[in-house]
Enzyme design. Structure first.
Site, mmCIF file in Angstrom:
data_model
loop_
_atom_site.group_PDB
_atom_site.id
_atom_site.type_symbol
_atom_site.label_atom_id
_atom_site.label_comp_id
_atom_site.label_asym_id
_atom_site.label_seq_id
_atom_site.Cartn_x
_atom_site.Cartn_y
_atom_site.Cartn_z
ATOM 1 N N ASP A 229 0.836 -1.196 0.000
ATOM 2 C CA ASP A 229 0.000 0.000 0.000
ATOM 3 C C ASP A 229 0.873 1.248 0.000
ATOM 4 O OD1 ASP A 229 0.849 -0.513 2.711
ATOM 5 O OD2 ASP A 229 -0.648 0.930 3.395
ATOM 6 N N SER A 230 0.437 2.265 -0.754
ATOM 7 C CA SER A 230 1.107 3.562 -0.801
ATOM 8 C C SER A 230 2.548 3.403 -1.279
ATOM 9 C CB SER A 230 1.020 4.222 0.580
ATOM 10 O OG SER A 230 1.350 5.577 0.516
ATOM 11 N N ALA A 231 3.547 3.735 -0.444
ATOM 12 C CA ALA A 231 4.935 3.516 -0.844
ATOM 13 C C ALA A 231 5.200 2.040 -1.075
ATOM 14 C CB ALA A 231 5.882 4.059 0.216
ATOM 15 N N VAL B 249 -2.215 -1.115 -3.741
ATOM 16 C CA VAL B 249 -3.228 -0.422 -2.953
ATOM 17 C C VAL B 249 -2.837 1.050 -2.825
ATOM 18 C CG1 VAL B 249 -4.457 -0.365 -0.751
ATOM 19 C CG2 VAL B 249 -3.697 -2.560 -1.703
#
Length: 335
Positions: free
Chosen positions: A173-175, A201
């Site tokens: 998720d994200s990074a 994500v």
């Protein structure tokens, strides 16, 4: 009316975001002591916290192992295995946590990683890759690529039970979504593992931050443009040999070609600065002939999969993620 109240979110989401905004310090990414404190924190896996984060299923065994990265450094991996699963029968999913390449820890992802292991019947390998600013880009990429090749070797956890060393899943998720996307491209080009699928994500895939949603949601809940600037400043640094924001090792959206990548699920949040770049990456994958599913979830900010109890769509997003993993992790319908 506060800034949080002005966003079109359900009441329970607004209340959580308001509490999170009050608890985080303005210098959390500027002062080393604050970075260390932020990295160390995670929500306890007990009520009332699990009303927000979701519980850790009792049917999952959580353990730890490690591997040697290319520079000899030992990298810790937190493992999640459905109890009673036989030997090396289960496929593996590598999870790369979020936190802007600066913050976050593996313990904080126990609810989602254990839930994935339980519902999708996979061994989840949550990689404790090295973080900036101590370790600039592309160190996190190297650690995650090395983790993927190590997992492909059919390694084992401390209980002596391994996982299938064949097809692997990549997720984050994200990074962490950025790292999963980058690893998929590196492995395609350089080999070392067989990637069956990827699940991204709300991924950060364009370090130029030029998409419309970055400007539109510059003051969004959870993740702001100022946060993004600080994260990238830590991750890229200002040395002469720092990676360019257009480098595919930082911005997988700007890779020269995207064909031949594993099937991808891309989940985005409508009230997120990263929304449009995630959507653009999904479209670019599809245009390159990659089997791609993109779902944008309404009325939720960045990070919503980590607090499903405070949203109306968090459970649905997790169910979609589990279905994607389960459907792509097994060959010939083996369960």
């Amino acid at each position: 009316m506060t800034v949080t109240d002005s966003w079109d979110m359900p009441l329970r989401t607004r209340l959580l975001v308001r509490a999170l905004n009050r608890s985080r310090g303005s210098d959390r990414m500027l002062v080393p002591d604050e970075i260390a404190r932020s990295r160390a924190w995670f929500a306890p896996t007990r009520i009332p916290y699990t009303w927000v984060t979701g519980p850790v299923p009792a049917g999952v065994e959580i353990a730890g192992t490690s591997f040697a990265a290319r520079d000899g450094q030992s990298i810790e991996v937190r493992t999640y295995r459905p109890r009673g699963a036989p030997g090396d029968h289960l496929p593996a999913l590598l999870w790369f946590h979020g936190g802007g390449w600066v913050l976050g820890n593996t313990r904080g992802y126990d609810p989602i990683c254990a839930w994935l292991a339980d519902r999708a019947r996979v061994v989840v390998l949550n990689v404790d890759y090295r973080l900036a600013p101590e370790h600039r880009a592309p160190q996190a990429v190297h650690d995650c690529v090395d983790a993927t090749r190590w997992a492909a070797s059919g390694a084992s956890d401390p209980t002596g039970a391994g996982w299938r060393g064949g097809s692997l899943g990549l997720a984050g998720d994200s990074a962490g979504g950025n790292l999963a996307a980058v690893v998929a491209q590196v492995i395609r080009d350089e080999g070392g593992a067989d990637i069956a699928y990827q699940a991204l994500v709300y991924p950060a895939v364009d370090a130029t931050m030029s998409s419309e949603s970055v400007a539109l949601h510059a003051e969004a809940p959870i993740l702001t443009r100022a946060d993004m600037d600080a994260f990238l400043a830590h991750y890229l640094g200002d040395a002469e040999d720092a990676l360019d924001p257009l480098d595919p090792l930082v911005s997988p959206l700007h890779a020269e070609h995207l064909g031949g990548l594993a099937p991808a699920l891309v989940q985005t949040a409508d009230l997120d600065p990263l929304r449009d770049e995630g959507a653009a990456y999904a479209a670019a994958l599809r245009d390159a002939g990659v089997d791609t599913r993109h779902t944008n979830y309404p009325r939720v900010p960045h990070g919503f999969l980590s607090f499903p109890g405070a949203t109306r769509v968090g459970v649905a997003a997790r169910e979609e993620l589990v279905r994607w993993v389960r459907d792509h992790a097994y060959d010939g319908g083996l369960r």
